[in-house]
Design a protein around this motif. Structure first.
Motif, mmCIF file in Angstrom:
data_model
loop_
_atom_site.group_PDB
_atom_site.id
_atom_site.type_symbol
_atom_site.label_atom_id
_atom_site.label_comp_id
_atom_site.label_asym_id
_atom_site.label_seq_id
_atom_site.Cartn_x
_atom_site.Cartn_y
_atom_site.Cartn_z
ATOM 1 N N THR A 153 0.916 -0.997 -0.128
ATOM 2 C CA THR A 153 0.063 0.061 -0.066
ATOM 3 C C THR A 153 0.897 1.419 -0.267
ATOM 4 N N LEU A 154 1.949 1.374 0.821
ATOM 5 C CA LEU A 154 2.750 2.468 0.941
ATOM 6 C C LEU A 154 3.572 2.572 -0.370
ATOM 7 N N ARG A 155 4.195 1.344 -1.097
ATOM 8 C CA ARG A 155 4.770 1.525 -2.171
ATOM 9 C C ARG A 155 3.696 2.195 -3.384
ATOM 10 N N VAL A 156 2.495 1.651 -3.390
ATOM 11 C CA VAL A 156 1.660 2.099 -4.428
ATOM 12 C C VAL A 156 1.467 3.697 -4.093
ATOM 13 N N LEU A 157 1.026 4.099 -2.975
ATOM 14 C CA LEU A 157 0.987 5.459 -2.454
ATOM 15 C C LEU A 157 1.978 6.290 -2.922
ATOM 16 N N ALA A 158 3.186 5.799 -2.724
ATOM 17 C CA ALA A 158 4.498 6.565 -2.905
ATOM 18 C C ALA A 158 4.469 6.757 -4.590
ATOM 19 N N ALA A 159 4.220 5.517 -5.267
ATOM 20 C CA ALA A 159 4.400 5.823 -6.991
ATOM 21 C C ALA A 159 3.151 6.673 -7.293
ATOM 22 N N SER A 160 2.177 6.861 -6.600
ATOM 23 C CA SER A 160 0.950 7.339 -7.051
ATOM 24 C C SER A 160 1.382 9.069 -6.850
ATOM 25 N N THR A 161 2.090 9.331 -6.053
ATOM 26 C CA THR A 161 2.310 10.803 -5.778
ATOM 27 C C THR A 161 3.211 11.536 -6.659
ATOM 28 N N ARG A 162 3.743 10.626 -7.332
ATOM 29 C CA ARG A 162 4.754 11.149 -8.627
ATOM 30 C C ARG A 162 3.852 11.549 -9.740
ATOM 31 N N ARG A 163 2.561 11.225 -9.897
ATOM 32 C CA ARG A 163 1.842 11.441 -11.018
ATOM 33 C C ARG A 163 0.993 12.814 -10.876
ATOM 34 N N PRO A 164 0.911 13.517 -12.073
ATOM 35 C CA PRO A 164 0.118 14.899 -11.824
ATOM 36 C C PRO A 164 -1.374 14.538 -11.798
#
Length: 132
Positions: free
Chosen positions: A35-46
């Protein structure tokens, strides 16, 4: 596998997973870590920040304007507080009905289009509100 469906208690079944299954259970952070990995990857997208901003404005306008100030504002305009509260309850019921309808609509139409239409309509009504 639900063993009770077949009439047995599952007492004689073999454990699946062996050592690898126990190792996964020991780590314990499988779901939370992912969950934290997906959230971290998501925050890099506009797109994430666009949605986060739109949801923040939506929440602020609903919670800040409607739920907190509707009944006192209606009372200030001559509507009894009980009637204003009843109207607010009707808004809540319509909110639930609209949520269910939007969920069913996203089963048939692309969810991004439904979300864009909902927020577009919301923006138009907020712009038109002072004109009433």
């Amino acid at each position: 596998m639900p063993w009770s469906r077949y009439g047995g208690t599952g007492a004689g079944r073999r454990e699946r997973g062996g050592r690898r299954g126990r190792a996964r259970r020991r780590r314990g952070a499988g779901v939370a870590g992912r969950t934290l990995r997906v959230l971290a990857a998501s925050t890099r997208r506009p797109a994430f920040w666009l949605l986060a901003g739109v949801f923040a404005v939506c929440g602020a306008s609903t919670n800040g304007l409607l739920w907190n100030h509707f009944t006192p504002a209606a009372h200030d305009h001559g509507i009894p507080a009980t009637s204003a509260s009843a109207l607010l309850a009707v808004v809540g019921v319509c909110n639930v009905a609209g949520t269910v309808a939007a969920g069913r609509l996203t089963d048939r139409v692309d969810a991004r289009r439904v979300l864009a239409a909902c927020f577009g309509l919301r923006a138009l009504t907020l712009v038109a509100l002072p004109l009433l």
